[in-house]
Design an enzyme around this catalytic site. Structure first.
Site, mmCIF file in Angstrom:
data_model
loop_
_atom_site.group_PDB
_atom_site.id
_atom_site.type_symbol
_atom_site.label_atom_id
_atom_site.label_comp_id
_atom_site.label_asym_id
_atom_site.label_seq_id
_atom_site.Cartn_x
_atom_site.Cartn_y
_atom_site.Cartn_z
ATOM 1 N N TYR A 1 0.833 -1.209 0.000
ATOM 2 C CA TYR A 1 0.000 0.000 0.000
ATOM 3 C C TYR A 1 0.863 1.252 0.000
ATOM 4 O O TYR A 1 0.612 2.203 -0.756
ATOM 5 C CB TYR A 1 -0.897 -0.041 1.228
ATOM 6 N N LYS B 1 1.056 4.334 -2.738
ATOM 7 C CA LYS B 1 0.839 5.728 -2.373
ATOM 8 C C LYS B 1 2.042 6.594 -2.732
ATOM 9 O O LYS B 1 1.885 7.736 -3.181
ATOM 10 C CB LYS B 1 0.521 5.830 -0.877
#
Length: 263
Positions: free
Chosen positions: A151, A155
């Site tokens: 994740y 990002k």
């Protein structure tokens, strides 16, 4: 303020939490808003709550056909497109980093990073016409080590992508910026009682964020108040990037507390 009077915004993942707060904030400031999400019923409720200036649509950002259709619907309904808010994403890899499969990596990147890119690609011709802008919701995970490696990588990729889009399309008047939230009180935490209260102790400002904190930052960057800002990341994170409490000795000293007994 009516900074978005006559303008049209498309918000992804707008059925709840940050996306819903952003849609409401932009509408409150005069925008017509296309609110999109996989959750059709919830996104319809958000749009209905805003009123005639909103359109709720189902959108899967992993499908280019879906994205193209949503952008086309926005322009068909309201005649133009000025702002895209890339909010869709999420931490979908549950394996520990050493065990994450290539498929899990691809799913994470496709949703969070490539999904944002699809929305930019589909909207870009319209944003060039209106000299519009894109605000992407990234995360402090893209700026520092907070775990969730896949994740976090997605990002961080959003941030790098945004800088490059800003450099490439600035001469055409299109701006690209990032808001990087810390922990935000959203329904994603509803099944984890006590977690937000525990996390709040890590933040120098003493609380986790609210969706409205992020909506306010998005409204600023998307507005003409930020007309000379592009390619930047605005952390909205209660000071956690200065060093999380509980992990570093940042508690005010005893002498400071004597002067300010409320601490």
């Amino acid at each position: 303020m009516r900074r978005f009077e006559g303008r049209v915004a498309l918000v992804t993942a707008g059925a709840q939490g940050i996306g819903a707060a952003v849609a409401r904030r932009l509408a409150d400031e005069g925008a017509s808003v296309v609110v999109t999400d996989l959750q059709e019923e919830k996104v319809a409720e958000v749009a209905a709550g805003i009123g005639e200036q909103a359109l709720g649509l189902r959108l899967d950002v992993t499908s280019r056909d879906d994205v193209d259709a949503a952008v086309a619907a926005a322009v068909d309904r309201f005649g133009r497109l000025d702002v895209v808010v890339n909010n869709a994403g999420g931490c979908i890899v549950t394996s520990v980093p050493e065990d994450a499969t290539a498929e899990e990596w691809h799913r994470q990147l496709d949703l969070t990073l490539v999904g944002a890119s699809r929305c930019i690609q589909a909207a870009l011709p319209h944003l060039v016409r209106t000299r519009g802008n894109v605000v992407t919701i990234s995360s402090v995970n893209g700026l520092a080590a907070f775990g969730n490696i896949e994740y976090s990588a997605a990002k961080a990729g959003q941030i790098a992508m945004t800088v490059n889009y800003a450099a490439r399309y600035g001469e055409l008047g299109v701006r690209f910026n990032i808001v990087a939230p810390g922990t935000i009180r959203t329904p994603n935490w509803d099944n984890q009682p006590g977690t937000l209260e525990r996390f709040s102790k890590m933040y120098p400002l003493g609380r986790v964020g609210e969706p409205e904190d992020i909506a306010a930052a998005v409204a600023f960057l998307a507005s003409d108040d930020a007309a000379w800002i592009t390619g930047h990341t605005l952390p909205v994170e209660g000071g956690v990037l200065t060093g999380p409490r509980g992990e570093m000795n940042l508690t005010p000293s005893g002498s400071f507390k004597k002067e300010y007994p409320g601490l």
